[in-house]
Design a protein around this motif. Structure first.
Motif, PDB file in Angstrom:
ATOM      1  N   ALA A 149      -8.986  -2.534  23.263  1.00  0.00           N
ATOM      2  CA  ALA A 149      -8.312  -2.849  24.524  1.00  0.00           C
ATOM      3  C   ALA A 149      -6.957  -3.490  24.297  1.00  0.00           C
ATOM      4  CB  ALA A 149      -9.193  -3.775  25.369  1.00  0.00           C
ATOM      5  N   MET A 150      -6.721  -4.020  23.099  1.00  0.00           N
ATOM      6  CA  MET A 150      -5.459  -4.684  22.804  1.00  0.00           C
ATOM      7  C   MET A 150      -4.424  -3.731  22.200  1.00  0.00           C
ATOM      8  SD  MET A 150      -6.032  -7.790  23.722  1.00  0.00           S
ATOM      9  CE  MET A 150      -4.600  -8.595  23.020  1.00  0.00           C
ATOM     10  N   VAL A 151      -4.827  -2.541  21.782  1.00  0.00           N
ATOM     11  CA  VAL A 151      -3.941  -1.663  21.014  1.00  0.00           C
ATOM     12  C   VAL A 151      -3.136  -0.771  21.952  1.00  0.00           C
ATOM     13  CG1 VAL A 151      -3.828   0.149  19.270  1.00  0.00           C
ATOM     14  CG2 VAL A 151      -5.499  -1.713  19.048  1.00  0.00           C
ATOM     15  N   GLU A 152      -1.827  -0.842  21.819  1.00  0.00           N
ATOM     16  CA  GLU A 152      -0.926   0.038  22.560  1.00  0.00           C
ATOM     17  C   GLU A 152      -0.665   1.321  21.780  1.00  0.00           C
ATOM     18  OE1 GLU A 152       1.545   1.498  25.498  1.00  0.00           O
ATOM     19  OE2 GLU A 152       0.335  -0.333  25.570  1.00  0.00           O
ATOM     20  N   ARG A 153      -0.369   1.179  20.493  1.00  0.00           N
ATOM     21  CA  ARG A 153      -0.113   2.330  19.634  1.00  0.00           C
ATOM     22  C   ARG A 153      -0.194   1.870  18.180  1.00  0.00           C
ATOM     23  NH1 ARG A 153       4.947   0.445  21.172  1.00  0.00           N
ATOM     24  NH2 ARG A 153       6.480   0.232  19.477  1.00  0.00           N
ATOM     25  N   ILE A 154      -0.209   2.826  17.278  1.00  0.00           N
ATOM     26  CA  ILE A 154      -0.185   2.545  15.843  1.00  0.00           C
ATOM     27  C   ILE A 154       0.953   3.335  15.228  1.00  0.00           C
ATOM     28  CG2 ILE A 154      -1.440   2.739  13.668  1.00  0.00           C
ATOM     29  CD1 ILE A 154      -4.007   2.302  15.155  1.00  0.00           C
ATOM     30  N   GLU A 155       1.830   2.634  14.508  1.00  0.00           N
ATOM     31  CA  GLU A 155       2.948   3.263  13.819  1.00  0.00           C
ATOM     32  C   GLU A 155       2.630   3.337  12.328  1.00  0.00           C
ATOM     33  OE1 GLU A 155       6.275   1.334  16.876  1.00  0.00           O
ATOM     34  OE2 GLU A 155       6.493   1.091  14.707  1.00  0.00           O
ATOM     35  N   ILE A 156       2.948   4.476  11.719  1.00  0.00           N
ATOM     36  CA  ILE A 156       2.654   4.688  10.303  1.00  0.00           C
ATOM     37  C   ILE A 156       3.923   5.161   9.598  1.00  0.00           C
ATOM     38  CG2 ILE A 156       1.293   5.999   8.634  1.00  0.00           C
ATOM     39  CD1 ILE A 156      -0.917   6.185  10.713  1.00  0.00           C
ATOM     40  N   VAL A 157       4.287   4.468   8.535  1.00  0.00           N
ATOM     41  CA  VAL A 157       5.386   4.871   7.660  1.00  0.00           C
ATOM     42  C   VAL A 157       4.785   5.193   6.300  1.00  0.00           C
ATOM     43  CG1 VAL A 157       7.540   4.188   6.550  1.00  0.00           C
ATOM     44  CG2 VAL A 157       7.061   3.446   8.892  1.00  0.00           C
ATOM     45  N   LYS A 158       5.051   6.390   5.800  1.00  0.00           N
ATOM     46  CA  LYS A 158       4.518   6.809   4.512  1.00  0.00           C
ATOM     47  C   LYS A 158       5.609   6.691   3.451  1.00  0.00           C
ATOM     48  CE  LYS A 158       1.331  10.001   6.779  1.00  0.00           C
ATOM     49  NZ  LYS A 158       0.978  11.415   7.036  1.00  0.00           N
ATOM     50  N   GLY A 159       5.272   6.035   2.354  1.00  0.00           N
ATOM     51  CA  GLY A 159       6.242   5.797   1.301  1.00  0.00           C
ATOM     52  C   GLY A 159       6.627   4.334   1.241  1.00  0.00           C
ATOM     53  N   PRO A 160       7.229   3.886   0.125  1.00  0.00           N
ATOM     54  CA  PRO A 160       7.537   2.470  -0.065  1.00  0.00           C
ATOM     55  C   PRO A 160       8.432   1.906   1.031  1.00  0.00           C
ATOM     56  CG  PRO A 160       7.732   3.643  -2.135  1.00  0.00           C
ATOM     57  CD  PRO A 160       7.536   4.683  -1.076  1.00  0.00           C
ATOM     58  N   ALA A 161       8.091   0.711   1.492  1.00  0.00           N
ATOM     59  CA  ALA A 161       8.903  -0.014   2.462  1.00  0.00           C
ATOM     60  C   ALA A 161       9.140  -1.433   1.982  1.00  0.00           C
ATOM     61  CB  ALA A 161       8.211  -0.014   3.831  1.00  0.00           C
ATOM     62  N   SER A 162       9.097  -1.640   0.649  1.00  0.00           N
ATOM     63  CA  SER A 162       9.220  -2.986   0.104  1.00  0.00           C
ATOM     64  C   SER A 162      10.588  -3.599   0.352  1.00  0.00           C
ATOM     65  CB  SER A 162       8.924  -2.971  -1.403  1.00  0.00           C
ATOM     66  OG  SER A 162       7.580  -2.628  -1.643  1.00  0.00           O
ATOM     67  N   SER A 163      11.623  -2.772   0.555  1.00  0.00           N
ATOM     68  CA  SER A 163      12.949  -3.332   0.785  1.00  0.00           C
ATOM     69  C   SER A 163      13.014  -4.107   2.091  1.00  0.00           C
ATOM     70  CB  SER A 163      14.008  -2.225   0.793  1.00  0.00           C
ATOM     71  OG  SER A 163      13.790  -1.330   1.860  1.00  0.00           O
ATOM     72  N   LEU A 164      12.087  -3.831   3.009  1.00  0.00           N
ATOM     73  CA  LEU A 164      12.014  -4.595   4.256  1.00  0.00           C
ATOM     74  C   LEU A 164      10.819  -5.522   4.294  1.00  0.00           C
ATOM     75  CD1 LEU A 164      13.044  -2.248   7.216  1.00  0.00           C
ATOM     76  CD2 LEU A 164      14.291  -4.174   6.272  1.00  0.00           C
ATOM     77  N   TYR A 165       9.674  -5.066   3.819  1.00  0.00           N
ATOM     78  CA  TYR A 165       8.431  -5.796   4.033  1.00  0.00           C
ATOM     79  C   TYR A 165       7.878  -6.471   2.781  1.00  0.00           C
ATOM     80  CZ  TYR A 165       8.361  -3.559   8.599  1.00  0.00           C
ATOM     81  OH  TYR A 165       8.671  -3.154   9.870  1.00  0.00           O
ATOM     82  N   GLY A 166       8.497  -6.244   1.620  1.00  0.00           N
ATOM     83  CA  GLY A 166       8.080  -6.954   0.429  1.00  0.00           C
ATOM     84  C   GLY A 166       6.860  -6.361  -0.235  1.00  0.00           C
ATOM     85  N   SER A 167       6.165  -7.212  -1.023  1.00  0.00           N
ATOM     86  CA  SER A 167       5.029  -6.783  -1.828  1.00  0.00           C
ATOM     87  C   SER A 167       3.936  -6.176  -0.958  1.00  0.00           C
ATOM     88  CB  SER A 167       4.463  -7.980  -2.601  1.00  0.00           C
ATOM     89  OG  SER A 167       3.314  -7.614  -3.317  1.00  0.00           O
ATOM     90  N   GLU A 168       3.270  -5.158  -1.512  1.00  0.00           N
ATOM     91  CA  GLU A 168       2.133  -4.446  -0.935  1.00  0.00           C
ATOM     92  C   GLU A 168       2.545  -3.240  -0.110  1.00  0.00           C
ATOM     93  OE1 GLU A 168      -0.255  -7.282   1.119  1.00  0.00           O
ATOM     94  OE2 GLU A 168      -0.556  -8.494  -0.647  1.00  0.00           O
ATOM     95  N   ALA A 169       3.820  -3.160   0.343  1.00  0.00           N
ATOM     96  CA  ALA A 169       4.259  -1.995   1.108  1.00  0.00           C
ATOM     97  C   ALA A 169       4.742  -0.910   0.152  1.00  0.00           C
ATOM     98  CB  ALA A 169       5.346  -2.394   2.092  1.00  0.00           C
ATOM     99  N   VAL A 170       3.885  -0.523  -0.795  1.00  0.00           N
ATOM    100  CA  VAL A 170       4.264   0.432  -1.843  1.00  0.00           C
ATOM    101  C   VAL A 170       3.951   1.857  -1.408  1.00  0.00           C
ATOM    102  CG1 VAL A 170       3.888   1.125  -4.229  1.00  0.00           C
ATOM    103  CG2 VAL A 170       3.940  -1.295  -3.628  1.00  0.00           C
ATOM    104  N   GLY A 171       2.755   2.088  -0.927  1.00  0.00           N
ATOM    105  CA  GLY A 171       2.367   3.421  -0.504  1.00  0.00           C
ATOM    106  C   GLY A 171       2.720   3.717   0.939  1.00  0.00           C
ATOM    107  N   GLY A 172       2.971   2.677   1.724  1.00  0.00           N
ATOM    108  CA  GLY A 172       3.294   2.849   3.126  1.00  0.00           C
ATOM    109  C   GLY A 172       2.810   1.656   3.918  1.00  0.00           C
ATOM    110  N   LEU A 173       2.970   1.741   5.229  1.00  0.00           N
ATOM    111  CA  LEU A 173       2.519   0.644   6.074  1.00  0.00           C
ATOM    112  C   LEU A 173       1.942   1.179   7.374  1.00  0.00           C
ATOM    113  CD1 LEU A 173       4.705  -0.120   8.615  1.00  0.00           C
ATOM    114  CD2 LEU A 173       6.114  -0.677   6.643  1.00  0.00           C
ATOM    115  N   ILE A 174       1.015   0.417   7.919  1.00  0.00           N
ATOM    116  CA  ILE A 174       0.391   0.705   9.206  1.00  0.00           C
ATOM    117  C   ILE A 174       0.655  -0.490  10.110  1.00  0.00           C
ATOM    118  CG2 ILE A 174      -1.790   1.143  10.400  1.00  0.00           C
ATOM    119  CD1 ILE A 174      -2.847   2.325   7.767  1.00  0.00           C
TER     120      ILE A 174
END
Length: 699
Positions: free
Chosen positions: A145-170
């Motif tokens: 009931a709280m979820v509006e949408r889910i965004e998925i980025v595939k591929g490293p995003a460490s330049s913005l989000y730092g450690s752990e965003a290697v394979g992608g982010l949800i």
């Protein structure tokens, strides 16, 4: 499987064909990474309902304009196959697979393009809230009931989000309390005895604040042993979660949002004779996990002229587990704060920020025997998005982090978008990623006590180098139907990769590999909107995930080379009835055998989970839905003599060892095995019906 490959081959040819017109308005519930477009007097323009995404560039932009490809899935998309957790819901997203890691307690993580869960960062409203222990347990109990949408980025995003965003982010985007319904409820049960209730309601706290509350309760207490190994096929669970979000009204519409969640879960699996009196003992084997988890997230816009935001999150995770007579008791706190400044200057759109993460981790294993692990991870980042010319956008970014143990980490990033014409967009992304490892919070197999954990050296942070090419094309057909197509090619090169070695059946060996690893592949997506009410969403990913050591290439464990997903919807308007047919298919993957004589297959077969649902919406404010999950009644136990080795001797009391410590074959143990739960790649749950009802009150 030849028809599957034929479909995607035809789709690939169609993607690059040159004759097309712009696609008309897309159905709002079938969102993917393609933007909604509508026709107006034969002129094509972006509609007012285009999704605004934040995950690719950490700022609100239209998906059409973002140089970073972002896939967006609405809450309505996931209702095509209703599930009690977001973990289960992601099974119908192309290139994303929920991976179960334990055949008894059914914990797991999320794979993106074949990369394991620790390489995926999970956020709520842009804040890193699910990590480490939460990678396994944090995706349960988020109220739908709280979820509006889910965004998925595939591929490293460490330049913005730092450690752990290697394979992608949800990124899980929750609803705005001001726009949410006054009250909503969704109650569902299945023929297996699963019960899930999801309730949301909002109130106004005076004139200055709106409050949205979500409650989720899930219960499953039906002991099932269809594969007759005297162990539970599905973990029993009792979980309750409370989520509340406050939006405060401020001058000049400045943002201030504050949210919190608490989840408690009691889950267990094991010998069907087990009860809590055996918890932690060596008489009857059971895996019992008590989890208490609290989260706070917030975003505050500073009262200054330029857009300056302060985001923060805090996690407190407490876990009390027993894996047979092995105890794992852990406590983890993660505090995160980040300041971002957004400034437009001519053709330049600048984003600068500073972040600080503090992690505290303590357990009863050798990992923190002398003192708790405490880590400070500060970082700064800068991003510049430039309009080079009409239809050309370039994004340059970089991040610098400093780890007290590993030193400086620099992660640059580049993104380029070229709008070839009104119907086609080409995006190119390249960058690096890094991940600081805490394997005791990430690898469930290291905690079960079934194998000895061996760490050969001081583990170094993993690094990755990634390139991604993305092409989308929108087609409007003369018949009134529409088609949106997307193709992505990806390549990631890893150094310092940590790959657990399961080859010795008595241990799991961890070390930075003396070599490299590569993840590469091609992803295809298609959205088809037929004039007569039929809608199709098709996806397929061809990939290779390999490690190379001393010139020897090996397929990564528990990673398929092909996966496909589909969702077909047809609305019978005179009957107010919608039929949804969803499913996925996966190719063979390497499986962790427990010895040279292990009779179980070393590779999984092709397998597929398929579901059908019918939804009646003829009542005011109500929807009634029902259907069948796992239509093919597929379970992994059909293709192997057993899934869990030696369930008759889970404490290895009858196992005999040779002079070198190796397990030897005996009449009572002809395959020279020990008790092991790591042979797991798919759910054990067979066919089952489900029935539910939804209620929504907007005023």
């Amino acid at each position: 499987m030849k028809p599957v490959f034929s479909i995607f081959a035809a789709f690939s040819i169609l993607l690059w064909s040159g004759q097309s017109q712009l696609f008309a308005q897309r159905d709002s519930i079938a969102t993917s990474s393609l933007d909604s477009i509508r026709i107006s007097d034969q002129q094509f323009k972006t509609s007012d309902i285009d999704e605004i995404v934040i995950s690719g560039t950490m700022k609100a932009v239209n998906r059409l304009e973002s140089p970073v490809p972002v896939e967006v899935y609405s809450a309505a998309f996931f209702r095509k196959n209703p599930t009690p957790t977001i973990f289960d819901a992601l099974q119908n997203v192309n290139g994303v697979r929920p991976q179960l890691n334990c055949n008894i307690c059914n914990t797991g993580d999320i794979h993106i393009n074949g990369l394991e869960g620790p390489y995926t960062m999970v956020l709520i409203d842009g804040m890193p809230i699910v990590s480490s222990l939460g990678t396994v347990y944090g995706l349960s109990g988020i109220p739908n009931a709280m979820v509006e949408r889910i965004e998925i980025v595939k591929g490293p995003a460490s330049s913005l989000y730092g450690s752990e965003a290697v394979g992608g982010l949800i990124n899980i985007i929750t609803r705005n309390p001001q726009q949410a319904p006054v009250f909503s409820a969704d109650v569902m049960s299945t023929a297996w005895g699963e019960y899930n209730a999801d309730v949301g309601f909002k109130i106004h706290a005076g004139d200055k604040a709106s409050v949205l509350t979500g409650l989720n309760y899930f219960n499953y207490q039906n002991i099932t042993d269809d594969n007759h190994d005297h162990f539970t096929d599905v973990t029993l669970q009792d979980r309750i979660s409370v989520f509340q979000k406050w939006n405060f009204r401020r001058r000049e519409n400045r943002l201030f949002s504050l949210a919190g969640r608490y989840v408690y879960e009691d889950r267990w699996g094991g010998d069907v004779r087990w009860n809590p009196s055996y918890r932690g003992g060596s008489e009857i084997y059971g895996e019992s996990i008590y989890t208490g988890r609290a989260e706070i997230i917030g975003m505050y816009q500073l009262p200054v002229k330029d857009p300056v935001f302060f985001g923060f999150s805090f996690i407190s995770h407490n876990q009390d587990s027993r894996y047979g007579d092995t105890s794992y008791i852990a406590h983890q706190n993660i505090a995160f704060g980040q300041v971002t400044w957004d400034k437009k200057y001519g053709k330049h759109d600048l984003l600068a920020g500073a972040a600080l993460r503090y992690s505290f981790y303590e357990d009863n294993t050798a990992a923190t025997a002398h003192e708790a692990e405490q880590t400070w991870l500060p970082g700064i980042f800068l991003q510049n998005e430039m309009d080079l010319a009409s239809g050309h956008t370039l994004l340059l970014g970089a991040r610098y982090d400093f780890h007290y143990h590993h030193g400086s980490v620099f992660t640059p990033r580049l993104a380029y978008k070229w709008s070839l014409n009104d119907t086609s967009i080409l995006r190119f992304n390249a960058g690096t990623g890094f991940r600081v490892v805490n394997l005791f919070t990430e690898d469930h197999a290291a905690l079960t006590g079934a194998r000895e954990v061996i760490i050969l050296n001081d583990l170094k942070p993993e690094k990755s180098y990634n390139v991604n090419l993305n092409f989308i094309r929108k087609i409007y057909l003369d018949t009134g139907s529409s088609l949106a197509l997307e193709a992505s090619a990806f390549y990631t090169y890893f150094t310092n990769r940590i790959v657990p070695d399961y080859e010795n059946p008595q241990s799991i060996v961890y070390d930075n590999m003396n070599g490299h690893a590569v993840s590469k592949g091609l992803s295809l997506n298609a959205d088809l909107n037929f004039a007569r009410g039929l809608k199709l969403i098709l996806g397929g990913t061809f990939m290779e995930n390999e490690t190379t050591v001393n010139g020897q290439r090996t397929q990564q464990m528990l990673t398929e080379k092909f996966s496909g997903t589909w969702a077909a919807s047809y609305k019978i308007r005179p009957w107010n009835l919608t039929v949804d047919y969803t499913g996925n298919v996966f190719g063979p993957m390497r499986l962790p055998l427990a010895g040279e004589l292990d009779p179980r297959p070393a590779m999984s077969p092709w397998w597929s989970l398929q579901n059908v649902q019918m939804t009646f919406s003829g009542f005011k404010n109500f929807e009634v839905y029902g259907g069948v999950k796992n239509l093919l009644n597929w379970t992994p136990g059909r293709h192997t003599p057993f899934l869990i080795s030696r369930t008759e001797d889970p404490f290895n009391q009858q196992v005999e060892y040779g002079p070198g410590g190796q397990v030897i074959a005996t009449p009572g143990n002809p395959y020279a095995l020990t008790f092991d739960t790591a042979y797991m790649y798919a759910p054990n749950q067979g066919i089952r019906g489900f029935l539910g009802i939804r209620f929504r009150l907007d005023q």
